[in-house]
Design an enzyme around this catalytic site. Structure first.
Site, PDB file in Angstrom:
ATOM      1  N   HIS A  51      12.532  15.090 -15.809  1.00  0.00           N
ATOM      2  CA  HIS A  51      12.994  16.365 -15.265  1.00  0.00           C
ATOM      3  C   HIS A  51      12.112  16.742 -14.078  1.00  0.00           C
ATOM      4  O   HIS A  51      11.075  16.111 -13.840  1.00  0.00           O
ATOM      5  CB  HIS A  51      12.955  17.470 -16.343  1.00  0.00           C
ATOM      6  CG  HIS A  51      11.580  17.711 -16.896  1.00  0.00           C
ATOM      7  ND1 HIS A  51      11.167  17.249 -18.125  1.00  0.00           N
ATOM      8  CD2 HIS A  51      10.509  18.347 -16.365  1.00  0.00           C
ATOM      9  CE1 HIS A  51       9.925  17.595 -18.325  1.00  0.00           C
ATOM     10  NE2 HIS A  51       9.489  18.258 -17.278  1.00  0.00           N
TER      11      HIS A  51
HETATM   12  C1  T46 Z   1       6.258  18.625 -17.879  1.00  0.00           C
HETATM   13  C2  T46 Z   1       5.756  17.446 -18.630  1.00  0.00           C
HETATM   14  C3  T46 Z   1       4.512  16.863 -18.021  1.00  0.00           C
HETATM   15  C4  T46 Z   1       7.999  24.913 -25.185  1.00  0.00           C
HETATM   16  O1  T46 Z   1       8.583  25.625 -26.026  1.00  0.00           O
HETATM   17  N1  T46 Z   1       6.943  25.422 -24.487  1.00  0.00           N
HETATM   18  C5  T46 Z   1       6.245  24.682 -23.579  1.00  0.00           C
HETATM   19  O2  T46 Z   1       5.285  25.185 -22.961  1.00  0.00           O
HETATM   20  C6  T46 Z   1       6.665  23.323 -23.334  1.00  0.00           C
HETATM   21  C7  T46 Z   1       5.933  22.451 -22.320  1.00  0.00           C
HETATM   22  C8  T46 Z   1       7.728  22.837 -24.042  1.00  0.00           C
HETATM   23  N2  T46 Z   1       8.386  23.621 -24.949  1.00  0.00           N
HETATM   24  C9  T46 Z   1       9.489  23.063 -25.708  1.00  0.00           C
HETATM   25  C10 T46 Z   1      10.723  22.681 -24.904  1.00  0.00           C
HETATM   26  C11 T46 Z   1      11.300  21.518 -25.678  1.00  0.00           C
HETATM   27  O3  T46 Z   1      12.141  21.989 -26.695  1.00  0.00           O
HETATM   28  O4  T46 Z   1       9.047  21.850 -26.324  1.00  0.00           O
HETATM   29  C12 T46 Z   1      10.067  20.882 -26.334  1.00  0.00           C
HETATM   30  C13 T46 Z   1       9.609  19.615 -25.620  1.00  0.00           C
HETATM   31  O5  T46 Z   1       9.533  19.871 -24.219  1.00  0.00           O
HETATM   32  P1  T46 Z   1       9.966  18.775 -23.128  1.00  0.00           P
HETATM   33  O6  T46 Z   1      11.052  17.928 -23.670  1.00  0.00           O
HETATM   34  O7  T46 Z   1      10.223  19.486 -21.832  1.00  0.00           O
HETATM   35  O8  T46 Z   1       8.616  17.913 -23.042  1.00  0.00           O
HETATM   36  P2  T46 Z   1       8.232  16.770 -22.009  1.00  0.00           P
HETATM   37  O9  T46 Z   1       7.066  16.069 -22.587  1.00  0.00           O
HETATM   38  O10 T46 Z   1       9.409  15.966 -21.630  1.00  0.00           O
HETATM   39  O11 T46 Z   1       7.757  17.576 -20.686  1.00  0.00           O
HETATM   40  C14 T46 Z   1       6.580  18.367 -20.721  1.00  0.00           C
HETATM   41  C15 T46 Z   1       6.828  19.730 -20.063  1.00  0.00           C
HETATM   42  O12 T46 Z   1       7.952  20.371 -20.677  1.00  0.00           O
HETATM   43  C16 T46 Z   1       7.106  19.613 -18.584  1.00  0.00           C
HETATM   44  O13 T46 Z   1       7.041  20.884 -17.978  1.00  0.00           O
HETATM   45  O14 T46 Z   1       6.115  18.691 -16.668  1.00  0.00           O
HETATM   46  O15 T46 Z   1       5.538  17.698 -20.032  1.00  0.00           O
END
Ligand code: T46
Length: 142
Positions: A51
């Protein structure tokens, strides 16, 4: 790197007891930190990210272990191994990122310029490309 991502060498304050890294707003961390999160216990062969963010800017550091980060500004892609607590990467907004090859002991800490906001995410690559391409046309014509 692309100008919108930047490898950041973090200063280690070491003494006979070991090492300490301190992060404050400044040249290496050019925003007020509104949120910190960390990723750990990533299972083998799992990749994350895929993303971009509309506004969010971040500094990411592997404080333990390593992972490979791919960053894409819509025109070119770059990869960096985050493999040291002395090495950070600054990720500007509108950068597509993917994290791969997490080691078992990887702890990826991320300092973020804004609170969590799902509406700031661009989770579809075509949408990301369209926004980046539109922005580059606008900046050429203004
Ligand atoms: C990024 C990379 C490096 C939350 O509720 N609060 C938070 O602060 C974050 C980061 C995530 N979430 C929730 C949203 C999703 O339901 O946790 C779940 C996993 O998040 P996501 O699939 O976006 O995780 P990554 O590892 O793909 O990405 C993360 C960050 O979201 C993103 O901003 O830049 O790490």
């Amino acid at each position: 790197m692309s100008g919108t991502t930047q490898l950041v060498e973090l200063e280690v304050i070491g003494d006979h007891r070991g090492s300490l890294v301190s992060l404050e707003k400044g040249a290496k961390l050019p925003f007020d930190i509104k949120r910190v999160y960390y990723i750990f216990g990533t299972l083998p062969n799992v990749s994350r990210g895929f993303h971009a963010h509309k506004k969010l800017r971040q500094l990411a550091v592997c404080v333990s272990g390593k992972c490979r980060m791919l960053m894409d500004n819509g025109q070119s892609k770059e990869e960096v191994w985050l493999d040291s607590p002395k090495k950070g990467v600054f990720i500007n907004n509108l950068i597509w990122r993917e994290m791969h090859d997490f080691s078992e002991d990887c702890v990826l800490v991320v300092f973020a310029s804004h609170e969590y906001d799902e509406s700031d995410y661009i989770r579809n690559y075509e949408d990301f490309k369209n926004i980046v391409d539109k922005n580059s046309v606008l900046s050429r014509t203004s």
